[in-house]
Design a protein around this motif. Structure first.
Motif, short mmCIF file in Angstrom:
data_model
loop_
_atom_site.label_atom_id
_atom_site.label_comp_id
_atom_site.label_asym_id
_atom_site.label_seq_id
_atom_site.Cartn_x
_atom_site.Cartn_y
_atom_site.Cartn_z
N ARG A 306 0.82 -1.30 0.05
CA ARG A 306 0.13 0.04 -0.04
C ARG A 306 0.95 1.29 0.03
O ARG A 306 0.30 2.48 0.11
CB ARG A 306 -0.90 0.08 1.27
N ILE A 307 2.09 1.05 -0.13
CA ILE A 307 2.79 2.35 -0.15
C ILE A 307 2.63 3.00 -1.35
O ILE A 307 2.65 2.35 -2.60
CB ILE A 307 4.39 1.96 -0.06
N GLY A 308 2.21 4.35 -1.26
CA GLY A 308 1.93 5.05 -2.61
C GLY A 308 0.56 4.92 -3.00
O GLY A 308 0.00 5.58 -3.84
N LYS A 309 -0.42 4.10 -2.25
CA LYS A 309 -1.71 4.00 -2.64
C LYS A 309 -2.35 4.88 -1.50
O LYS A 309 -2.07 5.54 -0.78
CB LYS A 309 -1.98 2.38 -2.38
N HIS A 510 -3.76 19.23 -0.68
CA HIS A 510 -3.98 18.83 0.77
C HIS A 510 -3.76 17.32 0.79
O HIS A 510 -4.29 16.61 1.52
CB HIS A 510 -5.37 19.25 1.30
N GLY A 511 -2.97 16.55 -0.21
CA GLY A 511 -2.89 15.16 -0.25
C GLY A 511 -2.22 14.43 1.09
O GLY A 511 -1.43 14.90 1.66
N VAL A 512 -3.03 13.49 1.28
CA VAL A 512 -2.74 12.55 2.54
C VAL A 512 -2.60 11.14 2.10
O VAL A 512 -3.23 10.80 1.12
CB VAL A 512 -3.46 12.87 3.98
N GLY A 513 -1.95 10.24 2.91
CA GLY A 513 -2.51 8.85 3.14
C GLY A 513 -1.65 8.12 2.17
O GLY A 513 -1.67 6.58 2.20
N THR A 514 -0.64 8.26 1.75
CA THR A 514 0.26 7.31 0.70
C THR A 514 1.21 6.38 1.38
O THR A 514 1.87 5.59 0.85
CB THR A 514 1.00 8.23 -0.45
#
Length: 592
Positions: A306-309, A510-514
């Motif tokens: 999930r890295i990058g997802k 505001h990107g988060v979560g990667t």
């Protein structure tokens, strides 16, 4: 900035943005005085002009050296448009380039965060105490009769390193009263204190501005650094160095620099590069989805699928209407070249005047859709937990920002003396995007796909939010002041609005979560709630990429929180104690 021939440090922090500066500054100022290296790709951002408050909305465009000019991949649901995805660079990171809003989010955001990761330290009742440690809020209560701006007791910090300003009613440009009264007459609620834990309603916005300066994470945490904090600028870290002989898991022992040097960390490596570059460096180091790494010829050290997802971001767009009346900024302050030049000279001399306050006072509403005006059946199609969360009384569906101002190309003869600008931003987007490597070359731009509007809920909610803004523009309270549409859909028909949205949508970045954190029993989550990268010892990620949900705010405040929470975790594990005295030193008097 200070350089050093010694290549060994206790902690190596990569990235000097909102979170990284917090971590490095606090580590170095702790009584234990560990030797800390902070590595930053960009420059020192020492020029005074980079911190002019009046340029809050144009700083990255008039000073392109403070941003990385990333682009998205073609966006499938936006007619394959490619959007800018600028990232702040240099000391302060995105805090030198953002729009200055400091908004915490709502209590339910953090309670949900705690539930998602199984860690009560992320609950609002605990998070608000951490926010108080970060903040030094400046607010002069003028006790306005309408109660437009009033602090809730017990939830604000007044001694922290980050200076904040909340404008009182008497400081507003006169026209904002017109806008606020029109909003309340339109049926939108008032929120006297947007950072109280309940974000719903129209409010005066707290900003990272104080005494005529843009406040950055660098000015708050890195000014006058102690001798045990070494700061290297204009240097790229390209890879995490991993020792495979240390035990069952590889151990991070340092970083490889673009110039070939190997820098060692005796205790830990901390990545604070953000939602794009943190997963990038992890994947370049062999930590990420196995198939993607092998396809690029990168040896797989840790399979972390999930890295990058899981990328989540707030999209937004802008509507412009001509105005017969000044609804915010005083027109002559932006149209008279002589006044503009005089104001700049005054700011450079003593940090006062127009450039210290122009464009810094405005209104933002976090709102729910009105079922009597629009229909939104896509909400009821969401899974039960998500639906219940969005329906909570303190959780907004969209943000509405408004200000009267003068765009650079404004035609006053055709459109009136001022522009009523309205920005609409989607809250709680359900679309999920990704960040992937395009190549094993560290200099290659990553493939950034926020997947904007990929979910039906997002499309319907954004269309409805735009329609709400259009209804407000023709509301009874604004009708005497609004001249006509300059940038807006031709009608409120759903298809017409959606066609316009696809053309005009932007990223608010505001990107988060990667590199999302997860509970103990979720081994697919790249990080745990202590910010450790699963499958590797001595490696943490402390930045917005770990967020398991996107908070309902402008995520600058969340980034400061994540940095502070990460620092607190390190302090507890290494018995570092809290720093004595404030890391804020001369930042009020001069720039870095």
């Amino acid at each position: 900035m200070t350089n050093s021939r010694e290549q060994d440090f206790d902690f190596v922090v990569v990235g000097a943005g909102n979170a990284g500066a917090v971590v490095a500054g606090n580590l170095a100022r702790s009584p234990a005085r560990p030797r800390v290296l902070l590595i930053e790709l960009g420059g020192d951002n020492a020029e005074a002009k980079l911190r002019i408050p009046s340029e809050r909305f144009v700083n990255p465009y008039v000073n392109p050296n403070i941003v990385l000019g990333y682009k998205t991949t073609p966006q499938k649901y936006l007619g394959d448009h490619i959007l800018d995805y600028l990232r702040g660079t240099g000391l302060g990171g995105s805090s030198i380039a953002n729009f200055l809003a400091y908004i915490r989010g709502t209590a339910s955001d953090y309670d949900r965060w705690a539930d998602l990761v199984g860690d009560d330290s992320w609950k609002w009742e605990n998070v608000v105490e951490r926010y108080k440690e970060i903040e030094n809020l400046h607010f002069d209560d003028d006790h306005d009769a309408d109660g437009y701006v009033k602090l809730k007791e017990g939830v604000h910090g007044f001694k922290g390193p980050v200076d904040l300003t909340l404008p009182s009613r008497s400081q507003w440009p006169k026209g904002l009263d017109i806008v606020m009264k029109a909003a309340l007459d339109h049926g939108w609620p008032l929120n006297p204190d947007q950072n109280s834990g309940n974000i719903i309603g129209m409010a005066s916005v707290t900003t990272t501005v104080h005494k005529g300066w843009r406040v950055t994470s660098a000015s708050a945490y890195l000014s006058d650094p102690p001798s045990n904090l070494v700061i290297w600028t204009n240097i790229a870290a390209t890879k995490v160095l991993l020792d495979h002989t240390a035990g069952n898991k590889p151990r991070a022992t340092g970083v490889l620099l673009a110039d070939g040097r190997e820098i060692r960390a005796r205790k830990e490596v901390i990545l604070s590069l953000g939602v794009v570059d943190t997963p990038k460096i992890l994947m370049l180091s062999g930590i990420g989805p196995r198939d993607e790494l092998r396809r690029l010829g990168i040896p797989v050290v840790v399979h972390s699928p999930r890295i990058g997802k899981d990328m989540i971001d707030h999209p937004y767009l802008v509507l412009l209407y001509g105005s017969k009346t000044e609804l915010g900024t005083r027109v002559e302050l932006q149209q008279n070249k002589e006044l503009v030049s005089t104001a700049r000279a005054q700011w450079l001399r003593d940090r006062t005047g127009q450039d210290a306050q122009l464009n810094t006072i405005n209104l933002i509403g976090f709102l729910k859709l009105d079922s009597s005006r629009v229909s939104y059946d896509e909400l009821d199609k969401l899974d039960s937990k998500t639906k219940a969360y969005i329906k909570k009384p303190d959780v907004p569906q969209y943000e509405f920002y408004t200000q009267g101002y003068i765009p650079g190309d404004w035609d006053t003869a055709a459109n009136g003396p001022q522009c009523l600008g309205m920005a609409v931003m989607l809250m709680n987007p359900q679309s999920r995007g990704s960040v992937k490597l395009a190549s094993k070359d560290p200099n290659a731009m990553p493939l950034i796909d926020p997947n904007y509007m990929g979910h039906p809920y997002d499309r319907q909610t954004m269309v409805n939010a735009v329609k709400e803004a259009m209804m407000f523009a023709r509301s009874k309270g604004l009708q005497p002041h609004v001249k006509g549409k300059v940038l807006a859909p031709e009608s409120e028909d759903d298809e017409v609005v959606w066609t316009w949205v696809k053309k005009e949508l932007l990223s608010i970045l505001h990107g988060v979560g990667t590199v999302m954190m997860g509970p103990k029993d979720d081994n697919t989550a790249p990080t745990d709630t202590n910010f450790r990268v699963r499958g590797v010892d001595g490696l943490r990620v402390i930045d917005l990429s770990v967020c398991p949900t996107i908070t309902n705010n402008h995520t600058q405040a969340t980034a400061y929180l994540v940095g502070h929470m990460g620092w607190k975790q390190l302090a507890a594990e290494y018995n570092l104690e809290s720093p004595k005295g404030s890391p804020r030193t001369a930042s009020r008097q001069h720039h870095l």
